[in-house]
Enzyme design. Structure first.
Site, mmCIF file in Angstrom:
data_model
loop_
_atom_site.group_PDB
_atom_site.id
_atom_site.type_symbol
_atom_site.label_atom_id
_atom_site.label_comp_id
_atom_site.label_asym_id
_atom_site.label_seq_id
_atom_site.Cartn_x
_atom_site.Cartn_y
_atom_site.Cartn_z
ATOM 1 N N LYS A 108 -25.486 46.303 9.115
ATOM 2 C CA LYS A 108 -25.223 45.578 10.296
ATOM 3 C C LYS A 108 -25.767 44.141 10.396
ATOM 4 O O LYS A 108 -24.992 43.276 10.754
ATOM 5 C CB LYS A 108 -26.286 46.171 11.393
ATOM 6 C CG LYS A 108 -26.463 45.837 12.828
ATOM 7 C CD LYS A 108 -27.074 46.537 13.767
ATOM 8 C CE LYS A 108 -26.748 45.819 15.110
ATOM 9 N NZ LYS A 108 -27.689 46.598 16.171
ATOM 10 N N THR A 163 -41.173 51.467 -3.655
ATOM 11 C CA THR A 163 -42.140 52.500 -3.360
ATOM 12 C C THR A 163 -41.922 53.602 -4.344
ATOM 13 O O THR A 163 -40.802 53.845 -4.754
ATOM 14 C CB THR A 163 -41.705 52.954 -1.850
ATOM 15 O OG1 THR A 163 -43.086 53.816 -1.713
ATOM 16 C CG2 THR A 163 -40.637 53.689 -1.482
ATOM 17 N N HIS A 173 11.837 66.385 -6.242
ATOM 18 C CA HIS A 173 11.747 66.307 -4.995
ATOM 19 C C HIS A 173 11.052 67.390 -4.381
ATOM 20 O O HIS A 173 11.291 67.971 -3.307
ATOM 21 C CB HIS A 173 12.921 66.165 -4.171
ATOM 22 C CG HIS A 173 13.564 64.574 -4.442
ATOM 23 N ND1 HIS A 173 13.267 63.326 -4.113
ATOM 24 C CD2 HIS A 173 14.777 64.372 -5.058
ATOM 25 C CE1 HIS A 173 13.985 62.439 -4.713
ATOM 26 N NE2 HIS A 173 15.242 63.172 -5.234
#
Length: 508
Positions: A140, A37, A269
């Site tokens: 889904k 579209t 560290h």
């Protein structure tokens, strides 16, 4: 044998069309019917490919200014129909609904529109409705339908088409469904955060680009980094960056960004073990290394200036994990690359965007603002009779920046804009100070005339008493203890200047 499903019809409706032509041509070659579209349909037809308009299939035009185009039972029925369900088969036959086996769709650029500063009306129009619905429907029904929900999935789709033709397996469709739900959840999180407008009514963060680390903090822990590291750094050389490297790199850049003048820092560290601000790169490096040449071994190096070849040759004499700079002079990278595992990073102009920090704990998430408070000379409030000298003010500001980025309880000692030593991560502020003094003396620093910064107030005068014995002449601390006056009185008695900032810098 794997269950291959043939792609017979594909619905294509995308905002971004770059890279789509190769997919469309391949689908056409495989005999797949294309449905589309609007602008996507025009794009398909511009390639000389046949395309059925969604409006023709549904019998309804695009309405409401394009807000409703694909929201129709003939579209969603074709996507959601279960191919092995007899009732579904009967219904799509009765209502003449064609099956759709592949959906290629992306979403309006909502986050980009928000970031552009657009008006709210323009932002709202970029909340995708049809696209997000198509994504969820196709994902889904992944048992029968393949969904490609972003440009990032064009590459795996074209690989699949070239390898197998217009066929997909359940494993492949489930992969695309997973990626699609990642897209939709991230999109919805961005929309929620826009409407939440910083009220923090709920915590929603979506992070993509998962990078699996060799391991986490320790070899028995799994580690993953979610984010776009390459947007911040160009990696010029070195081994794979580890979980611990990332923690140190983050600490390094947040520390160095506190400084405007040329500065070099060495971290171990997440804590600075050597920092110096100087006029030249070599002087800054030499000064930083002198702060703790032992801890510098295996450290992270960072600077806010261009590393020249002379400095690179000196840096090359020690072992380090990574080096970070905004740029390197000609020849400098070649020197540093002599060790194959060294990580050499060049910073890009992009800054760390997040204003918040969060961590998981107690089955929840703890969130706070980043500590972006930076104190200037105007923020130093003298509380003693003696005021710090101009040189001491510069050192106090320098030391205060360092203590802000040190693990609490923390004390930093500095002199001539160089870190002499830190006491970090101690349960007692007194122990932190003693640790710093002992360490400074072990590297032969003369603390007479040095300054001290504390990340929190002094509840008792014991720290200033110890500092005086070490030769400290100026102190910066947040203030706020009910016993502040005890420390102030001691400083007045022993000719020590003290300033307070009113800003605590705890770091855990």
């Amino acid at each position: 044998m794997e269950d291959y499903k043939k792609i017979k019809r594909a619905l294509v409706s995308v905002y971004h069309k770059e890279g789509l032509d190769k997919i469309l041509n391949k689908l056409h070659t495989e005999g797949v019917r294309l449905v589309s579209t609007g602008g996507t349909q025009q794009f398909i037809e511009s390639l000389g490919l046949p395309c059925e308009a969604v409006e023709t299939l549904t019998g309804y035009p695009s309405i409401l200014g394009g807000r409703v185009k694909t929201l129709h039972p003939k579209i969603f029925g074709g996507i959601l129909t279960r191919r092995d369900n007899d009732d579904d088969k009967e219904q799509i036959k009765r209502y003449e609904i064609p099956e759709i086996d592949l959906v290629i769709v992306d979403l309006y650029p909502f986050e980009e529109t928000v970031a552009s500063g657009a008006e709210e009306a323009d932002i709202i129009e970029k909340i995708d409705i049809g696209g997000i619905s198509l994504i969820r429907a196709a994902a889904k029904n992944y048992k029968d339908v393949a969904i490609v929900a972003s440009q990032k999935q064009y590459a795996p789709l074209i690989c699949l088409l070239e390898e197998k033709g217009a066929c997909t397996t359940i494993k492949e469709r489930r992969f695309f469904a997973r990626e699609a739900f990642a897209v939709s959840s991230g999109y919805d999180s961005a929309i929620f955060n826009y409407f939440d407008a910083g009220e923090d009514s709920a915590f929603r963060v979506a992070a993509d680009d998962a990078h699996v680390m060799r391991y986490g903090e320790n070899p028995h822990q799994k580690g993953i980094f979610y984010g776009d590291f390459d947007s911040l750094f160009e990696k010029l050389h070195g081994k794979e960056i580890s979980y611990n490297n990332l923690l140190d790199i983050d600490s390094a850049v947040t520390l160095i960004d506190e400084f405007d003048e040329l500065t070099f820092a060495i971290l171990k560290h997440n804590n600075a073990c050597g920092v110096a601000s100087r006029k030249t790169m070599l002087e800054a490096w030499t000064g930083a290394l002198a702060g703790d040449p032992v801890s510098a071994f295996g450290g992270i190096l960072v600077t806010n200036g261009v590393i020249d070849i002379e400095t690179a040759e000196e840096i090359n004499k020690i072992f380090f994990e990574a080096i970070i700079a905004p740029d390197y002079a000609a020849g400098a990278p070649d020197v540093l690359m002599q060790k194959k595992n060294r990580i050499i990073l060049k910073r890009k102009q992009a800054k760390v965007a997040s204003a918040g920090q969060f961590r998981s704990l107690l089955n929840g998430v703890l969130v706070q603002d980043r500590d972006v408070s930076i104190q200037t000379a105007a923020d130093l409030e003298p509380v003693t009779k003696k005021k710090p000298s101009e040189t001491e003010v510069l050192d106090l500001l320098f030391a205060n920046k360092l203590v802000k980025h040190s693990k609490s309880n923390a004390i930093t000692l500095a002199k001539n804009k160089r870190l002499c030593a830190s006491g970090i991560g101690q349960t007692s502020r007194v122990d932190a100070l003693k640790q710093a003094i002992e360490k400074a003396h072990s590297f032969n620093f003369d603390l007479n005339g040095a300054v001290m910064a504390s990340d929190a107030y002094f509840p008792f005068p014991d720290c200033v008493e110890i500092a005086k014995e070490a030769g400290i002449t100026a102190i910066v601390q947040p203030g706020g203890s009910i016993n502040d006056k005890l420390s102030v009185e001691y400083c007045d008695k022993h000719d020590i200047s003290m300033v307070k900032t009113g800003v605590r810098h705890f770091k855990h």
